[in-house]
Scaffold this motif. Structure first.
Motif, short mmCIF file in Angstrom:
data_model
loop_
_atom_site.label_atom_id
_atom_site.label_comp_id
_atom_site.label_asym_id
_atom_site.label_seq_id
_atom_site.Cartn_x
_atom_site.Cartn_y
_atom_site.Cartn_z
N ALA A 1 0.84 -1.21 0.00
CA ALA A 1 0.00 0.00 0.00
C ALA A 1 0.87 1.25 0.00
O ALA A 1 0.63 2.19 -0.77
N TYR B 1 1.22 3.89 -3.18
CA TYR B 1 0.79 5.27 -2.91
C TYR B 1 1.94 6.25 -3.16
O TYR B 1 1.74 7.35 -3.69
N LEU C 1 -6.67 1.52 -2.66
CA LEU C 1 -6.42 1.23 -1.24
C LEU C 1 -7.69 0.73 -0.57
O LEU C 1 -8.77 0.72 -1.18
N SER D 1 -7.09 6.51 -4.10
CA SER D 1 -6.41 7.50 -3.25
C SER D 1 -6.63 8.94 -3.71
O SER D 1 -6.64 9.86 -2.89
N PHE E 1 -7.52 7.72 4.75
CA PHE E 1 -6.97 6.42 4.37
C PHE E 1 -6.99 5.41 5.53
O PHE E 1 -6.72 4.24 5.33
N ILE F 1 -2.41 3.21 6.44
CA ILE F 1 -2.63 2.90 5.02
C ILE F 1 -2.70 1.39 4.86
O ILE F 1 -2.04 0.64 5.58
N THR G 1 -4.00 -1.97 1.84
CA THR G 1 -4.59 -2.40 0.57
C THR G 1 -4.71 -3.91 0.58
O THR G 1 -4.41 -4.57 1.58
#
Length: 961
Positions: A679, A683, A692, A760, A766, A775, A777
């Motif tokens: 993630a 990003y 995400l 994002s 987030f 963060i 994902t």
């Protein structure tokens, strides 16, 4: 070139561009008839294979006994798609004019007709009439677009009939024009065209009388049926609704019907109107023919007319559809049950902006009138009203699960009108009920098409030199996978080793699905449509074809497999010193179950490389978990069950809650760590386009029930932050009641919000609340989740292992994709729960009455919700039963308790219940539970567990079967 139009338009960026549109006509567009030797072979893009038969083999028609093709107009195709999809109907010409109009008016119908055209057995032919020199027409001055299109269709029918006459054949083929538009039909007849309504043609098919049931009622939605008094107010026209929404008189939102009360719904308002985000609608007239998931316009009522959510359960018995007095009596019960302390914004539906109808599964409630053709259909989903249909097959369809589509809802009809679509099979049959479950939760489950399968690798498949580009060879590493028993779609594997500098190397290796599924092809499109693999109790609905899911992508032991690896250098305190990502080739040395891996770790005699690696991984996982929990990550609970199936009948023979081992947690920790590492990487590389996953913090009011329940046991639960909540849950122990902590964690799970995917560049928040991670994902399960495939593609571009493509860096398209993935994920969860509920009913079918311990999870004004830990079952024990005296009830919301007669029942109290299957309603079977202890004077209480029960999501866990 026939025409050329030039105009200017402004782009999103503000630039002005000149656009030139040119319209070309051709004379090489084939008619599609196999018997035609006059037309040249179809040029690319001018028609569709497989084309019309040389000798049309359609059904015998009393109106047109000779061989014929059918040509429908737009409205007929839109409304009678169920008829056109029937295997009996073949040799249909679909004009480009019609297809374009259908595409603009209904995306689902357009998709369905495209699928029919692609089916070689149906012999449907798409004719490009708008580019054919002899069938294209210009719009006349003063002629509407609609009239021009109707004329274009008639011109094409005439051309076809003239053209087919030139074919040298004993029996001439005729083209029959089908339209339900009276004016269009009259004009066609004046012009010498053979034209019929759909009903006239279908009723002429004497060998197929069952097709009549599939005819849609084509009267206008608002138009009254013959007789009957007006029940509902008129819907305001769309143009006036849009003006009213713009000026703030009306609010636009999605209509959500109440499962427990058919006279109540909520409308979730679109846009920024936070103060009126949820509007209550109560009463038949105020609901005004809206159906679950419709987009509606509502008008707020004056504040002195506002109501609160009702606390009664009202089901529509539908015994007499004309008995409006009965409805008024129920509305009085509804008004009396409203909580005056919880008044909310209240409104009424004034119009429909967009109907979101779908085909509905359910059962026929046969009319008591002898030889009646009109019957009521009861949908399986309690949020959908009964539907009136006409059928001659009532005796055959009784006791069957069927599909019905809605056609319209007149103002003077208590229920909407619809038509029969399909018979699924006998109610209660396992195959039939699974089909219903999948259809009702909108799970795409048809077999993969040939177009999709054509993009699979050809077997035998081997890794080539081309595959090795941008890829590290890691086959020498001691990699192993740890999964549930019977798992064939192995997404992930792990390795652990000590390296020369005294540090440790840990790798998470994920199946490289994106190597096989390339952007934009049919396989990719089908995968994104499905969004996720759906795991039912004894069936798996794959997101990708089995050749990939269980073979080429599955990281099985002792075979070379392509992977995407996330490799960390760590110290012995599990601190990450370096992270790198690489595409790789691995050869797993062992495919283990959680139990087998645990046995190796615990064994005193096993010290091979794999076992040593597992011990190292487990040690690090414990440190990682402690760090996460110290940061405020939540450890929640959810009662999950596992069925043991009979090997021959495949019926459940045992049911127990799942036991989690240390190895479950070990795998989970490294999957979470890989997801967080990936993630951050995607990003950093793509701050606007990273896909995400976030888990929003629940609003404080969500925790009220948890805080009060804990307080009743003299325990304090703090909810000001995830860390405070996690710490107070850890402290909430009772030496005399060890299961209390599990109950509190189950209750906490119900307070949570749903975790969702997002782009994002379209969001600022987030944070993943449950994992206490800034963060997050999904990277670790690309065989079963499409989100992970997108993340793989982003990561591959970030490390230079693959090239990008336009959709990957379009945040609006990514946001739209996330919306679909969130929907598919939610539906998969609901389908899974419904499957568990159905198999639970199958399990108890032969058990008779079972006596078990239970705990009270919630108390209501007239009921308690209990959990039976042994089976992971929940049920609602009602203290009111139809036609039986109601005991004296006293509800206390501050100390969640309910006093029944002289017995007080509190949250978390231990009780005893008898469990049995109530199959009195074959469509809505449920578990019936009778309270045994504590004994209540005049005990007539029972509980029900239906397949509609649902609970909130818990934070991310590795859930595979």
């Amino acid at each position: 070139m026939l025409t050329s139009r030039t105009f200017v338009k402004r782009t999103r960026a503000g630039a002005v561009v000149k656009v030139v549109r040119e319209h070309y006509l051709r004379d090489d567009i084939a008619c599609g008839a196999a018997a035609c030797c006059l037309c040249p072979p179809a040029a690319p893009g001018t028609g569709s294979a497989p084309g019309l038969e040389a000798r049309p083999s359609g059904p015998a028609s009393g109106l047109c006994p000779g061989p014929h093709f059918l040509l429908p107009d737009t409205n007929l195709l839109l409304h009678q798609i169920d008829i056109l999809e029937d295997p009996v109907i073949k040799n249909v010409i679909v004009l480009q004019t019609v297809l374009q109009e259908v595409r603009n008016r209904s995306a689902p119908v357009y998709k369905r007709i495209r699928d029919v055209i692609q089916n070689p057995e149906k012999h449907f032919y798409s004719f490009t009439n708008e580019h054919h020199r002899e069938t294209y027409i210009e719009q006349k001055r003063g002629e509407t677009s609609n009239d021009r299109n109707d004329r274009a269709i008639r011109v094409a029918v005439k051309w076809y009939n003239e053209h087919l006459k030139k074919i040298e054949d004993e029996e001439k083929i005729q083209v029959i024009f089908l339209t339900n538009d009276r004016t269009n039909k009259e004009k066609a007849l004046e012009e010498g065209i053979t034209a019929y309504t759909c009903e006239e043609y279908i009723k002429s098919l004497t060998a197929n009388p069952e097709l009549v049931d599939r005819l849609a009622c084509v009267s206008d939605e608002g138009k009254e049926i013959e007789g009957g008094k007006i029940i509902f107010p008129e819907h305001i026209p769309l143009s006036k609704l849009q003006q009213g929404i713009k000026s703030g008189i009306y609010l636009q939102g999605t209509y959500r019907a109440n499962r427990e009360n058919y006279l109540e719904a909520t409308v979730w308002v679109h846009g920024d109107a936070e103060e009126n985000k949820e509007i209550i609608v109560q009463g038949l007239k105020h609901l005004n023919r809206a159906i679950h998931e419709d987009v509606v316009a509502v008008e707020l009522l004056a504040k002195d007319e506002w109501v609160g959510p009702s606390s009664v359960v009202l089901q529509d018995d539908g015994q007499n559809e004309e008995n409006i007095e009965n409805e008024e009596e129920k509305e009085n019960i509804l008004k009396a049950s409203v909580n005056k302390d919880m008044l909310r914004p209240t409104g009424r539906v004034v119009g429909i902006i967009k109907r979101n109808w779908r085909p509905y599964c359910g059962m026929l409630s046969k009319s008591q009138i002898k030889e009646a053709r009109r019957h009521l259909f009861t949908p399986a989903d309690r949020r959908i009203p009964r539907i009136r249909i006409e059928t001659r097959q009532a005796d055959t369809l009784e006791g069957q699960r069927i599909i019905v589509a809605i056609d319209g809802w007149p103002r003077n009809s208590r229920y909407p009108n619809g038509h029969f679509v399909k018979n699924l099979g006998s109610a209660g049959d396992k195959e039939t009920e699974t089909e219903v479950l999948l259809l009702e939760h909108d799970v795409p489950h048809q077999a993969f098409s040939q177009a999709v399968l054509s993009f699979l690798p050809k077997m035998p498949w081997n890794i080539t030199e081309e595959d090795m580009k941008h890829r590290e060879d890691l086959r020498h590493l001691y990699v192993c996978s740890v999964d549930p028993p019977g798992c064939t779609d192995i997404d992930d594997a792990l390795h652990y080793r000590e390296i020369g500098n005294g540090n440790l190397e840990v790798g998470v290796h994920i199946a490289d699905v994106s190597h096989f599924i390339r952007p934009g092809n049919a396989l990719d499109e089908e995968s994104v449509k499905r969004g996720t693999t759906v795991y039912l109790c004894e069936k798996r609905i794959d997101m990708v074809p089995e050749l990939l899911s269980s073979n080429l992508c599955s990281l099985r032991s002792n075979v070379d497999r392509l992977a995407f690896s996330c490799i960390w250098e760590m110290n012995h305190k599990a601190e990450i010193l370096k992270t790198r990502f690489t595409k790789s080739i691995i050869n797993s040395k062992a495919s283990l179950t959680y139990a087998e891996a645990q046995m190796r770790i615990d064994s005193a005699t096993m010290n091979d490389d794999i076992t040593t690696s597992l011990r190292g991984l487990n040690k690090l996982a414990k440190i990682l978990k402690k760090k996460r929990i110290d940061n405020g990550a939540l450890t929640l609970a959810s009662p999950e069950v596992r069925f043991h199936m009979d090997s021959e009948t495949h019926d459940p023979i045992d049911l127990q809650t799942k036991e989690l081992k240390e190895t479950n947690s070990m795998v989970e920790e490294f999957m979470l760590l890989a997801n967080i590492s990936v993630a951050q990487k995607i990003y950093d590389e793509f701050p606007e386009f990273a896909l995400l996953r976030k888990h929003p913090a629940p609003p404080p009011s969500n925790y009220d029930i948890l805080v009060k329940a804990a307080k009743s046991k003299n325990l304090e639960i703090r909810t000001d932050s995830a860390k405070a909540l996690a710490e107070s849950l850890d402290k909430a122990e009772s030496p005399t009641f060890p299961y209390l902590n599990t109950l509190l964690r189950i209750l906490t799970t119900r307070c949570m919000m749903q975790a969702v995917y997002f782009c994002s560049g379209m969001d600022n928040d987030f944070h993943h609340y449950g994992l206490a991670s800034p963060i997050y994902t999904h990277f670790t399960s690309p065989i079963r989740r499409y989100a992970d495939i997108i993340v793989h593609r982003l990561l591959a571009v970030a490390i230079g292992a693959d090239s990008t493509y336009p959709e990957l860096t379009d945040k609006h398209k990514l946001a739209e994709m996330c919306k679909n993935l969130n929907y598919r994920h939610k539906m998969a969860q609901y389908a899974q729960r419904a499957s568990v509920a159905f198999h639970t009913q199958l399990f108890f079918k032969t058990k008779g009455v079972v006596n078990e311990d239970a705990y009270i999870l919630f108390v209501r004004k007239n009921a308690i919700v209990v959990l039976i830990p042994k089976y992971g079952l929940e049920g609602t024990v009602f203290f009111e039963e139809k036609d039986k005296p109601t005991p004296k009830l006293e509800y206390n919301s501050e100390v969640p308790s309910l006093t029944v007669e002289d017995t007080t029942l509190c949250v978390f109290d231990k009780v005893k219940v008898n469990i049995m299957l109530d199959d009195s309603n074959i469509q809505h079977q449920k578990m019936r539970m009778v309270l045994v202890e504590p004994k209540i004077l005049g005990n007539n209480v029972h509980a029900s567990l239906s397949s509609e029960a649902s609970s909130k999501d818990e934070p991310e866990k590795k859930k595979k079967k």
